[in-house]
Design a protein around this motif. Structure first.
Motif, PDB file in Angstrom:
ATOM      1  N   CYS A  16      72.853  76.150 109.630  1.00  0.00           N
ATOM      2  CA  CYS A  16      73.607  76.694 108.496  1.00  0.00           C
ATOM      3  C   CYS A  16      72.678  77.497 107.603  1.00  0.00           C
ATOM      4  N   TYR A  17      73.249  78.530 107.022  1.00  0.00           N
ATOM      5  CA  TYR A  17      72.567  79.282 105.977  1.00  0.00           C
ATOM      6  C   TYR A  17      72.890  78.633 104.634  1.00  0.00           C
ATOM      7  N   VAL A  18      71.905  78.601 103.752  1.00  0.00           N
ATOM      8  CA  VAL A  18      72.126  78.104 102.397  1.00  0.00           C
ATOM      9  C   VAL A  18      71.604  79.156 101.424  1.00  0.00           C
ATOM     10  N   LEU A  19      72.473  79.655 100.575  1.00  0.00           N
ATOM     11  CA  LEU A  19      72.123  80.687  99.602  1.00  0.00           C
ATOM     12  C   LEU A  19      71.849  80.037  98.256  1.00  0.00           C
ATOM     13  N   ASP A  20      70.729  80.370  97.662  1.00  0.00           N
ATOM     14  CA  ASP A  20      70.213  79.706  96.465  1.00  0.00           C
ATOM     15  C   ASP A  20      70.631  80.479  95.209  1.00  0.00           C
ATOM     16  N   GLU A  21      71.654  79.976  94.534  1.00  0.00           N
ATOM     17  CA  GLU A  21      72.181  80.657  93.355  1.00  0.00           C
ATOM     18  C   GLU A  21      71.134  80.792  92.256  1.00  0.00           C
ATOM     19  N   ALA A  22      70.356  79.754  92.029  1.00  0.00           N
ATOM     20  CA  ALA A  22      69.365  79.793  90.960  1.00  0.00           C
ATOM     21  C   ALA A  22      68.313  80.866  91.210  1.00  0.00           C
ATOM     22  N   LYS A  23      67.893  81.020  92.473  1.00  0.00           N
ATOM     23  CA  LYS A  23      66.899  82.040  92.786  1.00  0.00           C
ATOM     24  C   LYS A  23      67.488  83.435  92.686  1.00  0.00           C
ATOM     25  N   LEU A  24      68.739  83.602  93.079  1.00  0.00           N
ATOM     26  CA  LEU A  24      69.402  84.895  92.900  1.00  0.00           C
ATOM     27  C   LEU A  24      69.431  85.296  91.436  1.00  0.00           C
ATOM     28  N   PHE A  52      79.402  88.441  99.529  1.00  0.00           N
ATOM     29  CA  PHE A  52      80.160  88.778  98.325  1.00  0.00           C
ATOM     30  C   PHE A  52      80.534  87.565  97.488  1.00  0.00           C
ATOM     31  N   ASN A  53      80.568  86.376  98.106  1.00  0.00           N
ATOM     32  CA  ASN A  53      80.865  85.172  97.332  1.00  0.00           C
ATOM     33  C   ASN A  53      79.826  84.926  96.248  1.00  0.00           C
ATOM     34  N   MET A  54      78.645  85.500  96.413  1.00  0.00           N
ATOM     35  CA  MET A  54      77.567  85.302  95.446  1.00  0.00           C
ATOM     36  C   MET A  54      77.433  86.473  94.476  1.00  0.00           C
ATOM     37  N   TYR A  55      78.294  87.482  94.604  1.00  0.00           N
ATOM     38  CA  TYR A  55      78.183  88.653  93.729  1.00  0.00           C
ATOM     39  C   TYR A  55      78.384  88.298  92.262  1.00  0.00           C
ATOM     40  N   SER A  56      79.224  87.301  91.998  1.00  0.00           N
ATOM     41  CA  SER A  56      79.468  86.934  90.597  1.00  0.00           C
ATOM     42  C   SER A  56      78.200  86.431  89.916  1.00  0.00           C
ATOM     43  N   ALA A  57      77.270  85.880  90.707  1.00  0.00           N
ATOM     44  CA  ALA A  57      76.009  85.380  90.143  1.00  0.00           C
ATOM     45  C   ALA A  57      75.054  86.508  89.805  1.00  0.00           C
ATOM     46  N   ILE A  58      75.087  87.597  90.590  1.00  0.00           N
ATOM     47  CA  ILE A  58      74.111  88.673  90.402  1.00  0.00           C
ATOM     48  C   ILE A  58      74.667  89.883  89.667  1.00  0.00           C
ATOM     49  N   ALA A  59      75.997  90.006  89.604  1.00  0.00           N
ATOM     50  CA  ALA A  59      76.609  91.185  88.973  1.00  0.00           C
ATOM     51  C   ALA A  59      76.153  91.407  87.531  1.00  0.00           C
ATOM     52  N   ILE A 362      77.951  79.010 106.227  1.00  0.00           N
ATOM     53  CA  ILE A 362      77.263  79.570 105.068  1.00  0.00           C
ATOM     54  C   ILE A 362      77.596  78.702 103.857  1.00  0.00           C
ATOM     55  N   TRP A 363      76.566  78.187 103.219  1.00  0.00           N
ATOM     56  CA  TRP A 363      76.719  77.353 102.029  1.00  0.00           C
ATOM     57  C   TRP A 363      76.052  78.017 100.829  1.00  0.00           C
ATOM     58  N   ALA A 364      76.536  77.694  99.660  1.00  0.00           N
ATOM     59  CA  ALA A 364      75.857  78.060  98.427  1.00  0.00           C
ATOM     60  C   ALA A 364      75.261  76.802  97.822  1.00  0.00           C
ATOM     61  N   ALA A 365      73.986  76.872  97.490  1.00  0.00           N
ATOM     62  CA  ALA A 365      73.364  75.824  96.684  1.00  0.00           C
ATOM     63  C   ALA A 365      73.518  76.267  95.237  1.00  0.00           C
ATOM     64  N   LYS A 366      74.430  75.642  94.527  1.00  0.00           N
ATOM     65  CA  LYS A 366      74.761  76.051  93.166  1.00  0.00           C
ATOM     66  C   LYS A 366      73.619  75.713  92.210  1.00  0.00           C
ATOM     67  N   ALA A 367      73.577  76.421  91.105  1.00  0.00           N
ATOM     68  CA  ALA A 367      72.518  76.208  90.123  1.00  0.00           C
ATOM     69  C   ALA A 367      72.552  74.794  89.550  1.00  0.00           C
ATOM     70  N   ASP A 368      73.714  74.135  89.605  1.00  0.00           N
ATOM     71  CA  ASP A 368      73.817  72.768  89.082  1.00  0.00           C
ATOM     72  C   ASP A 368      73.418  71.712  90.102  1.00  0.00           C
ATOM     73  N   SER A 370      74.758  71.261  93.174  1.00  0.00           N
ATOM     74  CA  SER A 370      75.805  70.955  94.143  1.00  0.00           C
ATOM     75  C   SER A 370      75.814  71.995  95.251  1.00  0.00           C
ATOM     76  N   TYR A 371      76.545  71.696  96.334  1.00  0.00           N
ATOM     77  CA  TYR A 371      76.689  72.612  97.457  1.00  0.00           C
ATOM     78  C   TYR A 371      78.154  73.023  97.586  1.00  0.00           C
ATOM     79  N   LYS A 372      78.379  74.272  97.950  1.00  0.00           N
ATOM     80  CA  LYS A 372      79.737  74.776  98.147  1.00  0.00           C
ATOM     81  C   LYS A 372      79.801  75.521  99.476  1.00  0.00           C
ATOM     82  N   LEU A 373      80.748  75.125 100.330  1.00  0.00           N
ATOM     83  CA  LEU A 373      80.935  75.805 101.608  1.00  0.00           C
ATOM     84  C   LEU A 373      81.589  77.162 101.370  1.00  0.00           C
ATOM     85  N   LEU A 374      80.937  78.229 101.835  1.00  0.00           N
ATOM     86  CA  LEU A 374      81.465  79.582 101.673  1.00  0.00           C
ATOM     87  C   LEU A 374      82.177  80.075 102.924  1.00  0.00           C
ATOM     88  N   ALA A 375      81.696  79.671 104.087  1.00  0.00           N
ATOM     89  CA  ALA A 375      82.309  80.146 105.334  1.00  0.00           C
ATOM     90  C   ALA A 375      81.979  79.189 106.468  1.00  0.00           C
TER      91      ALA A 375
END
Length: 393
Positions: A16-24, A52-59, A362-368, A370-375
């Motif tokens: 699985c891929y894990v995208l790091d919201e805090a690092k973004l 694109f699920n992570m665009y809200s974090a970087i926009a 594809i998962w998101a590692a949220k800044a808080d 927690s983990y969220k399944l994206l796909a």
């Protein structure tokens, strides 16, 4: 505790891929600082990172998106609304151009002939029109496949081509010039390139509204010289009265993703110890083979650095499905987890299903924390790429 350490035991199905919201967000803050201090505008090059699920974090930290064609332009337009949408393509298709005009505000052409074919239509639609130039100034070594200034490159208009084909009528259509010559480089390479741009095309810069310096700027890398970058931006801005754009992809998502994998088997061939993983270099990290490069792996060393060295490879039939040789403190065993780092870029947007390999979750590692399944992908995703049971004409 580092996120990599947590991923070793997290209850996530692998690979699985894990995208790091805090690092973004941290990368975004660096990029915003450059914009605030120089007035430049930084775009996300979606070719490197299009989750694109992570665009809200970087926009909040970016001016918009850059696209390489119709679908990316639409993605940027839809997923970063109220932001700028730029597009460059080596050659546009007639049957797509009208739709493209719905999404992109800036349209950059690769050649005088493309500008002649589509430029007036883009201007009539109220778009900002640019031409990609080739300053013929190579600053890279060893990877010609990534060098737009390599001899015989198809990317950008050379000065010789400009002089032979750019009429005054075509020049008058231009709002800006664009160049993209770098790949994972520091700002000294940009400084060198700007010298070539001014030498060859400086006479036209004062007639433009903007200059797009492309991507390849490793701005969020620890050793990147941000002060030199800002001096380059400010000098070009003030000397020619230009709005400066940058469109990095890697800098936005650098070190902001992971690929978690599990050891399926171990074996030995001569003096080489081998571990077969449930991820595939060919399918899940194709840049490892294409570039090629050896991705960082958490808690590992170079070959021979630690007591146990293994050649890590995937389960496909491709003999070259190899990530590389890594060493570990302990012998690997079936069921062990490994965490590859810097896997947000050129991974999810380039992966494939060769051999029928399933695409990783594809998962998101949220800044808080927690983990969220994206796909999550399955058999139908593999099958549908090869043909629909009810194809449309």
């Amino acid at each position: 505790m580092a996120i990599q350490e947590k991923l070793l035991t997290a209850e996530l199905r692998t690979p699985c891929y894990v995208l790091d919201e805090a690092k973004l967000i941290a990368n975004g803050e660096v990029l915003k600082g450059v914009q605030d201090r120089t007035g430049c505008r930084i775009l996300l090059a979606q070719k490197a990172f299009s989750n694109f699920n992570m665009y809200s974090a970087i926009a909040p930290y970016l001016a918009g998106t850059e696209a390489s064609g119709l679908f990316e332009a639409r993605l940027g337009f839809e997923e970063m609304p109220d932001k700028e949408c730029h597009v460059f393509c080596a050659a546009y298709r007639e049957d797509e151009f009208e739709e493209l005009l719905k999404y992109a505000g800036h349209i950059v052409f690769n050649s005088p002939s493309q500008l002649k074919k589509f430029g007036e239509r883009a201007k009539a639609a109220g778009k900002s029109v640019g031409l990609r130039i080739n300053p013929e100034c190579s600053t890279q070594e060893g990877h010609e496949i990534y060098d737009p200034c390599a001899k015989g490159s198809r990317l950008g208009t050379t000065l010789a081509q400009w002089n032979s084909e750019m009429t005054e009528q075509l020049i008058s259509q231009l709002d800006g010039l664009h160049f993209h010559t770098l790949c994972e480089q520091n700002s000294d390479a940009l400084e060198t390139t700007l010298g070539a741009v001014e030498e060859k095309f400086g006479a036209y810069l004062s007639r433009m509204k903007w200059l797009n310096m492309g991507g390849g700027h490793h701005i969020t890398r620890e050793d990147y010289d941000i002060e030199l970058l800002e001096r380059c931006i400010i000098r070009m801005r003030d000397k020619y009265g230009l709005q400066i754009y940058l469109e990095p992809g890697e800098a936005v998502a650098l070190n902001a993703g992971y690929l978690v994998t599990t050891v399926l088997d171990t074996l030995k061939n001569g003096d080489t110890d081998i571990a077969i993983l449930d991820m595939s270099a060919a399918c899940h990290t194709p840049d490892v083979i294409e570039m090629p490069y050896r991705p960082p792996l958490y808690k590992s060393g170079e070959k021979g650095e630690k007591p146990f060295t293994y050649r890590l490879g995937g389960p496909t039939c491709l003999a070259g499905d190899i990530v590389g040789d890594y060493s570990f403190e302990n012998a690997l065993k079936v069921g062990d987890r490994l965490v590859f780092e810097d896997m947000a870029i050129y991974s999810t947007c380039k992966n494939n299903t060769f051999n029928g390999m399933p695409l990783p979750d594809i998962w998101a590692a949220k800044a808080d924390g927690s983990y969220k399944l994206l796909a999550r992908f399955g058999y139908e995703d593999f099958k549908y790429r090869l043909g629909s049971s009810t194809p449309e004409a």
